[in-house]
Design a protein around this motif. Structure first.
Motif, PDB file in Angstrom:
ATOM      1  N   ALA A 242       1.024  -1.100  -0.025  1.00  0.00           N
ATOM      2  CA  ALA A 242       0.260  -0.186   0.136  1.00  0.00           C
ATOM      3  C   ALA A 242       1.050   1.530  -0.120  1.00  0.00           C
ATOM      4  N   TYR A 243       0.516   2.433  -0.703  1.00  0.00           N
ATOM      5  CA  TYR A 243       0.906   3.525  -1.015  1.00  0.00           C
ATOM      6  C   TYR A 243       0.169   4.608  -1.290  1.00  0.00           C
ATOM      7  N   ARG A 244      -0.080   5.709  -0.339  1.00  0.00           N
ATOM      8  CA  ARG A 244      -0.606   6.930  -0.081  1.00  0.00           C
ATOM      9  C   ARG A 244      -0.123   8.311   0.372  1.00  0.00           C
ATOM     10  N   ILE A 245      -0.493   8.910  -0.881  1.00  0.00           N
ATOM     11  CA  ILE A 245       0.498  10.135  -0.266  1.00  0.00           C
ATOM     12  C   ILE A 245      -0.659  11.308  -0.459  1.00  0.00           C
ATOM     13  N   GLY A 246      -0.798  12.359   0.058  1.00  0.00           N
ATOM     14  CA  GLY A 246      -1.377  13.147   0.499  1.00  0.00           C
ATOM     15  C   GLY A 246      -3.360  13.306   0.259  1.00  0.00           C
ATOM     16  N   GLN A 247      -3.763  11.790   0.507  1.00  0.00           N
ATOM     17  CA  GLN A 247      -4.591  11.568   0.425  1.00  0.00           C
ATOM     18  C   GLN A 247      -5.812  11.858   1.709  1.00  0.00           C
ATOM     19  N   ASP A 248      -5.032  12.542   3.097  1.00  0.00           N
ATOM     20  CA  ASP A 248      -5.211  12.690   4.014  1.00  0.00           C
ATOM     21  C   ASP A 248      -5.855  13.866   4.309  1.00  0.00           C
ATOM     22  N   CYS A 249      -4.712  14.341   3.579  1.00  0.00           N
ATOM     23  CA  CYS A 249      -5.094  16.441   3.756  1.00  0.00           C
ATOM     24  C   CYS A 249      -5.788  16.768   2.958  1.00  0.00           C
ATOM     25  N   PRO A 250      -6.367  18.496   3.384  1.00  0.00           N
ATOM     26  CA  PRO A 250      -7.413  18.056   2.834  1.00  0.00           C
ATOM     27  C   PRO A 250      -7.603  18.825   1.066  1.00  0.00           C
ATOM     28  N   GLY A 251      -8.536  17.879   0.817  1.00  0.00           N
ATOM     29  CA  GLY A 251      -9.133  18.717  -0.696  1.00  0.00           C
ATOM     30  C   GLY A 251      -7.889  16.963  -1.561  1.00  0.00           C
ATOM     31  N   GLY A 252      -7.530  16.508  -0.250  1.00  0.00           N
ATOM     32  CA  GLY A 252      -6.847  15.256  -0.747  1.00  0.00           C
ATOM     33  C   GLY A 252      -5.584  14.870  -1.601  1.00  0.00           C
ATOM     34  N   GLN A 253      -5.193  16.405  -1.381  1.00  0.00           N
ATOM     35  CA  GLN A 253      -3.940  16.999  -2.414  1.00  0.00           C
ATOM     36  C   GLN A 253      -2.674  17.004  -0.849  1.00  0.00           C
ATOM     37  N   ASN A 254      -1.567  16.934  -1.058  1.00  0.00           N
ATOM     38  CA  ASN A 254      -0.478  17.449   0.184  1.00  0.00           C
ATOM     39  C   ASN A 254      -0.259  19.018  -0.430  1.00  0.00           C
TER      40      ASN A 254
END
Length: 590
Positions: A557-569
């Protein structure tokens, strides 16, 4: 029973024979690394301002197959000015398939360290590659003149150790602009160490010192020391050792597990730098770190010590010796440090004095306790504890062109460690719970006006659970679980009003089971799983989230940014999401 300390050293050799992995990069092009066994991390890269940077190649595709440094010549970027909004080091490294240890890697310029880290171990049939970055904006003064540097990755290549390392590095200079102005950076950078090109210094014991005797400019108004202390050799696994008096009973390495860097000026205690328990990719259980290494393993972050209370003394025209030692060093630590100096642009000469220093007389000697007990059958149970907490205040003033500036460094440093043991004839179970902590504030006053306040809090939690069972056939089964973290909170206030704050959290957890024969050769491993979670946010709306998970040495699994507002870093260009030190000087009014 196989002594635990001996096992740690044997494993680094035995573990070279069996490796799983793939070839995918850590998704630099935005593609998913899921299914890959190549190096994959959740760390953020250094944020940049918009615009085209000027690039200076330091070295390109150098081969590291011996213990000779690789020299290079540096020339400042042409047509890019001398003041930059950002300076970033980028490095790309790789290792060919085969058998090889993890190796220490450094890059120096004019004696000043630009990069310090270690390398990934290769797969038996597949190589590895990885990318590192470091924000070097505070070192801009170094880059305004030509100089000689060197890269060093000491490596042995022969019929047994076959992995060959390669590396390239460049500096990127982002020109200052209206939207990305150049911050106020230190006016001079001085290395600690005697090598004019650059190398680390070996600290074999608590008395060993890395030192430089310097005659500094007569108008120093602020000073900071960036410190790296890396454990080597017998000290590589310092975090699981016990005091000598318990080593035989606990069947563990001696020398204790308290390590702390001590900074001094002319022999007087001047500050403390905590030692991070970095675990290298061959450490404890090498399979845990494939494909994701431990916290900062490939790219160490320095710890910045505020020496500003000594600025008046450093400006008096006399030579002064700045030194670093590692309390508890037990052969040995590799160290490097850089002194960053700000000068008063409105005066050629300043004066000042140290007003108080309560660190003097506070010995860095921890309190040791033990509940170890051995029964009539020889079984050992109990724990060894190591604790130390010190609070100190260092205060000094400088009479500058903008008035008398008084700086107070108020800091509490703590170390708490518990080594728990449950030992029988067939089972050796050791649990390490360790926490290194720092909490402090640096306050500057112009007269009675509180001009600036910088708060910093660090926590380095470490949990290592190793359960070694002797099987009926004489093999050893070793279940290892590790959790390590890096937590940082910083905050800047001006005139008593909060201006900026930021939080960094980098946590890695993993486990694996090894099976070794009586000759300590790895027969198999199973159940490998690991996760890394990286989070950054600041008070101006920056947000970075990254996570990677693996099982059986492949990314799952690899997640980048999804947990920031708008789903983006979204990270501001001047922030430090990687945890590298900053001062906020572009925002200070003086």
């Amino acid at each position: 029973m196989l002594p635990r300390g001996s096992f740690s050293r044997c494993l680094a050799v035995a573990g070279l024979a069996l490796t799983l992995g793939g070839v995918a990069q850590a998704a630099p092009d935005g593609s998913s690394p899921v299914g890959s066994g190549n190096v994959t991390v959740a760390d953020p890269t250094v944020p940049r301002p918009q615009g085209q940077p000027c690039a200076v190649q330091l070295f390109s595709d150098d081969t590291f197959n011996d213990y000779s440094p690789r020299p290079f010549q540096y020339t400042p970027p042409a047509g890019c000015g001398t003041r930059w909004s950002k300076v970033v080091l980028e490095g790309d490294f790789s290792i060919t398939a085969g058998v090889q240890y993890d190796r220490t890697a450094t890059v120096f310029l004019g004696g000043v360290n630009l990069y310090f880290g270690t390398t990934q171990e290769p797969g038996s049939t597949e190589g590895r590659n990885w990318h590192i970055e470091r924000d070097l904006t505070d070192y801009s003064a170094l880059f305004r003149r030509a100089g000689t540097g060197q890269a060093f990755i000491g490596n042995i290549v022969n019929s047994i150790y076959t992995g060959v390392l390669h590396g390239s590095a460049r500096l990127l200079f982002y020109p200052a602009s209206v939207v990305a102005p150049a911050p106020r950076v230190p006016d001079a950078v001085y290395p600690l160490g005697s090598d004019p090109v650059g190398s680390t210094v070996t600290l074999n014991n608590s008395s060993s010192q890395m030192a430089a005797t310097l005659t500094l400019p007569a108008n120093v108004e602020r000073a900071y020391l960036d410190v790296f202390t890396q454990s080597q050799s017998n000290d590589e696994f310092w975090y699981v050792c016990v005091p000598d008096q318990y080593a035989a009973e606990a069947q563990e390495c001696g020398g204790g597990n308290f390590r702390e860097a001590e900074v001094s000026i002319d022999g007087q205690p001047a500050g403390v730098a905590p030692v991070y328990p970095w675990i290298y990719t061959g450490g404890v259980d090498l399979y845990i770190w494939k494909p994701t290494p431990g916290v900062q393993t490939l790219n160490f972050m320095p710890y910045r010590v505020d020496l500003t209370p000594f600025a008046g003394m450093l400006s008096n025209g006399s030579p002064h010796t700045v030194a670093v030692s590692v309390q508890g060093a037990n052969s040995y630590f590799s160290a490097t440090a850089s002194l960053l100096v700000y000068q008063d642009q409105g005066a050629k000469q300043v004066s000042g004095a140290l007003l108080r220093n309560t660190l003097v007389g506070q010995s860095p000697t921890p309190t040791i306790g033990s509940t170890l007990q051995q029964d009539s059958s020889g079984n050992v149970n109990g724990a060894v504890t190591t604790n130390l907490s010190r609070h100190f205040v260092i205060e000094g003033y400088v009479d500058t062109s903008h008035g008398r500036v008084t700086t107070t460094v108020d800091q509490t440093v703590g170390f708490a460690d518990t080594q728990s043991f449950a030992i029988t004839a067939t089972d050796y179970h050791q649990i390490t719970d360790q926490l290194t902590s720092v909490e402090g504030v640096s306050r500057s006053r112009i007269g009675r006006f509180l001009s600036g306040e910088f708060k910093a809090r660090f926590r380095y939690p470490l949990h290592v659970d190793s359960d070694q069972v002797t099987e009926s056939n004489g093999d050893y089964s070793i279940l290892t679980k590790i959790k390590q973290g890096y937590d940082q909170h910083t905050g800047l206030s001006l005139g008593g009003f909060p201006l900026y704050s930021a939080d960094v959290h980098n946590h890695v957890a993993g486990s694996d089971t090894l099976v070794l024969n009586s000759s300590f050769h790895i027969l198999s491993h199973s159940g490998q799983q690991a996760t890394q979670d990286f989070a950054f946010h600041d008070s101006l709306g920056s947000c970075y989230r990254g996570s990677v998970s693996s099982a059986n040495n492949l990314v799952t699994a690899y997640r980048i940014g999804q947990d920031c507002p708008g789903g983006q870093n979204r990270v501001l260009w001047f922030s430090h999401p990687d945890g590298s030190p900053y001062l906020g000087d572009s925002l200070l009014p003086w």
